[in-house]
Scaffold this motif. Structure first.
Motif, PDB file in Angstrom:
ATOM      1  N   CYS A 115       0.823  -1.211   0.000  1.00 33.71           N
ATOM      2  CA  CYS A 115       0.000   0.000   0.000  1.00 33.71           C
ATOM      3  C   CYS A 115       0.861   1.267   0.000  1.00 33.71           C
ATOM      4  O   CYS A 115       1.817   1.384   0.763  1.00 33.71           O
ATOM      5  CB  CYS A 115      -0.910  -0.003   1.226  1.00 33.71           C
TER       6      CYS A 115
ATOM      7  N   PHE B  72       0.227   4.000   1.192  1.00 32.20           N
ATOM      8  CA  PHE B  72       0.083   4.775   2.432  1.00 32.20           C
ATOM      9  C   PHE B  72       0.774   4.133   3.628  1.00 32.20           C
ATOM     10  O   PHE B  72       0.685   4.657   4.740  1.00 32.20           O
ATOM     11  CB  PHE B  72      -1.405   4.968   2.769  1.00 32.20           C
ATOM     12  N   LEU B  73       1.432   3.001   3.412  1.00 30.64           N
ATOM     13  CA  LEU B  73       1.914   2.225   4.559  1.00 30.64           C
ATOM     14  C   LEU B  73       2.793   3.036   5.515  1.00 30.64           C
ATOM     15  O   LEU B  73       2.661   2.928   6.729  1.00 30.64           O
ATOM     16  CB  LEU B  73       2.678   0.990   4.060  1.00 30.64           C
TER      17      LEU B  73
ATOM     18  N   CYS C 229       0.302   5.758   7.208  1.00 31.00           N
ATOM     19  CA  CYS C 229      -1.080   5.417   7.580  1.00 31.00           C
ATOM     20  C   CYS C 229      -1.330   5.690   9.069  1.00 31.00           C
ATOM     21  O   CYS C 229      -0.604   5.184   9.929  1.00 31.00           O
ATOM     22  CB  CYS C 229      -1.348   3.955   7.263  1.00 31.00           C
TER      23      CYS C 229
ATOM     24  N   PHE D 132      -1.866   3.007  12.456  1.00 32.55           N
ATOM     25  CA  PHE D 132      -0.850   2.356  13.289  1.00 32.55           C
ATOM     26  C   PHE D 132      -0.431   3.215  14.489  1.00 32.55           C
ATOM     27  O   PHE D 132       0.173   2.712  15.430  1.00 32.55           O
ATOM     28  CB  PHE D 132       0.357   1.966  12.436  1.00 32.55           C
TER      29      PHE D 132
ATOM     30  N   VAL E 171      -3.150  -6.896  10.120  1.00 31.68           N
ATOM     31  CA  VAL E 171      -3.666  -5.946   9.130  1.00 31.68           C
ATOM     32  C   VAL E 171      -2.668  -5.771   7.994  1.00 31.68           C
ATOM     33  O   VAL E 171      -3.044  -5.747   6.813  1.00 31.68           O
ATOM     34  CB  VAL E 171      -3.982  -4.590   9.800  1.00 31.68           C
TER      35      VAL E 171
ATOM     36  N   PHE F 111      -4.056  -6.729   4.501  1.00 35.30           N
ATOM     37  CA  PHE F 111      -4.398  -5.588   3.648  1.00 35.30           C
ATOM     38  C   PHE F 111      -3.171  -4.903   3.046  1.00 35.30           C
ATOM     39  O   PHE F 111      -3.040  -4.836   1.827  1.00 35.30           O
ATOM     40  CB  PHE F 111      -5.198  -4.545   4.443  1.00 35.30           C
ATOM     41  N   CYS F 112      -2.306  -4.388   3.883  1.00 38.01           N
ATOM     42  CA  CYS F 112      -1.252  -3.472   3.423  1.00 38.01           C
ATOM     43  C   CYS F 112      -0.304  -4.103   2.411  1.00 38.01           C
ATOM     44  O   CYS F 112       0.194  -3.418   1.520  1.00 38.01           O
ATOM     45  CB  CYS F 112      -0.450  -2.950   4.593  1.00 38.01           C
TER      46      CYS F 112
ATOM     47  N   CYS G  77      -9.191  -2.438   1.881  1.00 38.41           N
ATOM     48  CA  CYS G  77      -9.053  -1.778   3.179  1.00 38.41           C
ATOM     49  C   CYS G  77      -9.920  -0.522   3.244  1.00 38.41           C
ATOM     50  O   CYS G  77      -9.883   0.314   2.341  1.00 38.41           O
ATOM     51  CB  CYS G  77      -7.586  -1.411   3.401  1.00 38.41           C
TER      52      CYS G  77
ATOM     53  N   ILE H 117      -9.679   2.047   5.174  1.00 38.14           N
ATOM     54  CA  ILE H 117      -8.887   3.275   5.280  1.00 38.14           C
ATOM     55  C   ILE H 117      -8.314   3.654   3.918  1.00 38.14           C
ATOM     56  O   ILE H 117      -8.299   4.837   3.540  1.00 38.14           O
ATOM     57  CB  ILE H 117      -7.765   3.098   6.314  1.00 38.14           C
ATOM     58  N   TYR H 118      -7.881   2.660   3.177  1.00 44.62           N
ATOM     59  CA  TYR H 118      -7.385   2.921   1.823  1.00 44.62           C
ATOM     60  C   TYR H 118      -8.491   3.525   0.964  1.00 44.62           C
ATOM     61  O   TYR H 118      -8.243   4.446   0.172  1.00 44.62           O
ATOM     62  CB  TYR H 118      -6.871   1.625   1.194  1.00 44.62           C
TER      63      TYR H 118
ATOM     64  N   MET I 142      -7.584  10.451   5.888  1.00 45.58           N
ATOM     65  CA  MET I 142      -7.626   9.076   6.373  1.00 45.58           C
ATOM     66  C   MET I 142      -7.767   9.060   7.889  1.00 45.58           C
ATOM     67  O   MET I 142      -6.940   9.635   8.598  1.00 45.58           O
ATOM     68  CB  MET I 142      -6.349   8.339   5.942  1.00 45.58           C
TER      69      MET I 142
ATOM     70  N   PRO J  85      -9.888  -1.238   9.501  1.00 46.13           N
ATOM     71  CA  PRO J  85      -9.695  -1.530   8.077  1.00 46.13           C
ATOM     72  C   PRO J  85     -10.784  -2.402   7.462  1.00 46.13           C
ATOM     73  O   PRO J  85     -10.961  -2.409   6.246  1.00 46.13           O
ATOM     74  CB  PRO J  85      -8.340  -2.236   8.042  1.00 46.13           C
TER      75      PRO J  85
HETATM   76  S1  SF4 Z   1      -4.241  -0.033   6.860  1.00 42.18           S
HETATM   77 FE1  SF4 Z   1      -5.094   0.240   4.808  1.00 42.18          FE
HETATM   78  S2  SF4 Z   1      -4.612   2.359   4.199  1.00 42.18           S
HETATM   79 FE2  SF4 Z   1      -3.344   1.830   5.960  1.00 42.18          FE
HETATM   80  S3  SF4 Z   1      -1.403   1.141   5.049  1.00 42.18           S
HETATM   81 FE3  SF4 Z   1      -2.687  -0.667   5.392  1.00 42.18          FE
HETATM   82  S4  SF4 Z   1      -3.822  -1.018   3.467  1.00 42.18           S
HETATM   83 FE4  SF4 Z   1      -2.977   1.066   3.439  1.00 42.18          FE
END
Ligand code: SF4
Length: 72
Positions: free
Chosen positions: A4, A6-7, A10, A13, A27, A31-32, A39, A41-42, A53, A59
């Motif tokens: 991602c 945005f990792l 984001c 975290f 997560v 997802f990431c 996700c 948030i994405y 965000m 997520p």
């Molecule tokens: S939680 Fe979602 S938006 Fe945040 S880094 Fe992971 S995939 Fe990306």
């Protein structure tokens, strides 16, 4: 799927998943680093920009993501 975009920034975290290393790792794996398009948030970040965000959004909570996006 690539990692991602945005990792590194984001907010989840340092928000919802702060001090929850096991959940954060789960997560990242789910997802990431595999399917960030799923996700919540994405979804918000890609629709409204990274500054919108929410750090307190789960997520998996796509319903709330849609609400946030609808409100703009
Ligand atoms: S939680 Fe979602 S938006 Fe945040 S880094 Fe992971 S995939 Fe990306």
């Amino acid at each position: 799927m690539e990692t991602c975009e945005f990792l590194n920034t984001c907010p989840v975290f340092s928000g919802l998943l702060a001090n929850k290393p096991q959940e954060a790792a789960a997560v990242k794996e789910k997802f990431c680093q595999s399917s960030c398009l799923h996700c919540a948030i994405y979804m918000v970040g890609s629709a409204l920009g990274a500054s919108k965000m929410p750090g307190d959004l789960d997520p998996t909570d796509k319903g709330r993501a849609y609400e946030i996006i609808a409100q703009g």
